[in-house]
Write an enzyme that holds these catalytic residues in place. Structure first.
Site, mmCIF file in Angstrom:
data_model
loop_
_atom_site.group_PDB
_atom_site.id
_atom_site.type_symbol
_atom_site.label_atom_id
_atom_site.label_comp_id
_atom_site.label_asym_id
_atom_site.label_seq_id
_atom_site.Cartn_x
_atom_site.Cartn_y
_atom_site.Cartn_z
ATOM 1 N N VAL A 8 148.229 -24.033 27.304
ATOM 2 C CA VAL A 8 148.600 -25.044 26.318
ATOM 3 C C VAL A 8 147.307 -25.735 25.890
ATOM 4 O O VAL A 8 146.601 -26.305 26.712
ATOM 5 C CB VAL A 8 149.574 -26.091 26.914
ATOM 6 C CG1 VAL A 8 149.855 -27.193 25.910
ATOM 7 C CG2 VAL A 8 150.853 -25.417 27.356
ATOM 8 N N CYS A 9 146.982 -25.634 24.623
ATOM 9 C CA CYS A 9 145.762 -26.289 24.142
ATOM 10 C C CYS A 9 145.933 -26.725 22.694
ATOM 11 O O CYS A 9 146.679 -26.127 21.938
ATOM 12 C CB CYS A 9 144.542 -25.402 24.311
ATOM 13 S SG CYS A 9 144.786 -23.689 23.944
ATOM 14 N N VAL A 10 145.226 -27.791 22.360
ATOM 15 C CA VAL A 10 145.237 -28.357 21.022
ATOM 16 C C VAL A 10 143.784 -28.466 20.576
ATOM 17 O O VAL A 10 142.927 -28.896 21.348
ATOM 18 C CB VAL A 10 145.913 -29.752 21.024
ATOM 19 C CG1 VAL A 10 145.812 -30.417 19.669
ATOM 20 C CG2 VAL A 10 147.370 -29.634 21.459
ATOM 21 N N ARG A 16 145.100 -36.220 20.674
ATOM 22 C CA ARG A 16 145.476 -37.639 20.687
ATOM 23 C C ARG A 16 146.442 -38.002 19.552
ATOM 24 O O ARG A 16 146.477 -39.130 19.093
ATOM 25 C CB ARG A 16 144.233 -38.552 20.629
ATOM 26 C CG ARG A 16 143.170 -38.288 21.669
ATOM 27 C CD ARG A 16 143.572 -38.521 23.080
ATOM 28 N NE ARG A 16 144.151 -39.841 23.277
ATOM 29 C CZ ARG A 16 144.969 -40.163 24.267
ATOM 30 N NH1 ARG A 16 145.325 -39.260 25.144
ATOM 31 N NH2 ARG A 16 145.461 -41.357 24.381
ATOM 32 N N GLY A 18 149.782 -36.523 19.818
ATOM 33 C CA GLY A 18 151.088 -36.166 20.353
ATOM 34 C C GLY A 18 151.455 -34.691 20.240
ATOM 35 O O GLY A 18 152.560 -34.301 20.612
ATOM 36 N N GLY A 20 150.205 -32.050 21.890
ATOM 37 C CA GLY A 20 150.350 -31.436 23.208
ATOM 38 C C GLY A 20 151.702 -31.766 23.816
ATOM 39 O O GLY A 20 152.385 -30.899 24.355
ATOM 40 N N ASN A 47 140.625 -32.099 34.865
ATOM 41 C CA ASN A 47 141.104 -32.241 33.488
ATOM 42 C C ASN A 47 142.126 -33.376 33.415
ATOM 43 O O ASN A 47 143.331 -33.154 33.353
ATOM 44 C CB ASN A 47 141.701 -30.916 32.992
ATOM 45 C CG ASN A 47 142.020 -30.950 31.518
ATOM 46 O OD1 ASN A 47 142.094 -32.003 30.899
ATOM 47 N ND2 ASN A 47 142.232 -29.778 30.950
ATOM 48 N N GLU A 48 141.611 -34.593 33.420
ATOM 49 C CA GLU A 48 142.481 -35.775 33.463
ATOM 50 C C GLU A 48 143.420 -35.878 32.257
ATOM 51 O O GLU A 48 144.593 -36.207 32.431
ATOM 52 C CB GLU A 48 141.639 -37.051 33.604
ATOM 53 C CG GLU A 48 142.451 -38.277 33.920
ATOM 54 C CD GLU A 48 143.199 -38.209 35.237
ATOM 55 O OE1 GLU A 48 144.283 -38.819 35.334
ATOM 56 O OE2 GLU A 48 142.723 -37.553 36.187
ATOM 57 N N TYR A 54 150.929 -33.611 31.387
ATOM 58 C CA TYR A 54 151.998 -32.981 32.162
ATOM 59 C C TYR A 54 152.794 -34.003 32.973
ATOM 60 O O TYR A 54 154.014 -33.914 33.073
ATOM 61 C CB TYR A 54 151.444 -31.877 33.055
ATOM 62 C CG TYR A 54 150.872 -30.731 32.259
ATOM 63 C CD1 TYR A 54 151.650 -30.058 31.319
ATOM 64 C CD2 TYR A 54 149.557 -30.327 32.420
ATOM 65 C CE1 TYR A 54 151.135 -29.019 30.568
ATOM 66 C CE2 TYR A 54 149.032 -29.284 31.670
ATOM 67 C CZ TYR A 54 149.823 -28.636 30.751
ATOM 68 O OH TYR A 54 149.307 -27.603 30.009
#
Length: 91
Positions: A8-10, A16, A18, A20, A47-48, A54
């Site tokens: 899952v990537c944007v 920032r 929404g 994701g 990966n904060e 999640y």
């Protein structure tokens, strides 16, 4: 039945906003429609932003990858997160 959410990537310039969260929410809906009861995803320990995404989406800690395994596979250590897809958890 179980499924694994992968990659899952944007795009950086679209983060920032929404997107994701929308991708994860739609994935949960589709998985539930397919009869999936347990959904899993790995996330890099450092990966904060992804961890927050999640967690906000209802995933909880399942277990972590041993440091030796991450070193052996030459990648960052990862956490395995889980969500149950009963009707109360989707969205």
């Amino acid at each position: 039945m179980r499924a694994y959410l992968s990659n899952v990537c944007v795009a950086k310039e679209l983060q920032r906003h929404g997107l994701g969260h929308q991708l994860v929410a739609k994935s949960k809906i589709i998985a539930q429609e397919w009869g999936i009861s347990d959904l899993y995803v790995h996330v890099a320990v450092d990966n904060e932003p992804a961890r927050k995404l999640y967690t906000k989406s209802g995933f909880v800690f399942e277990n972590d990858e041993p440091a030796w395994q991450a070193r052996f596979l030459d990648r960052p250590r990862r956490l395995l997160l889980w969500i149950g897809l009963s009707s109360g958890h989707v969205l």
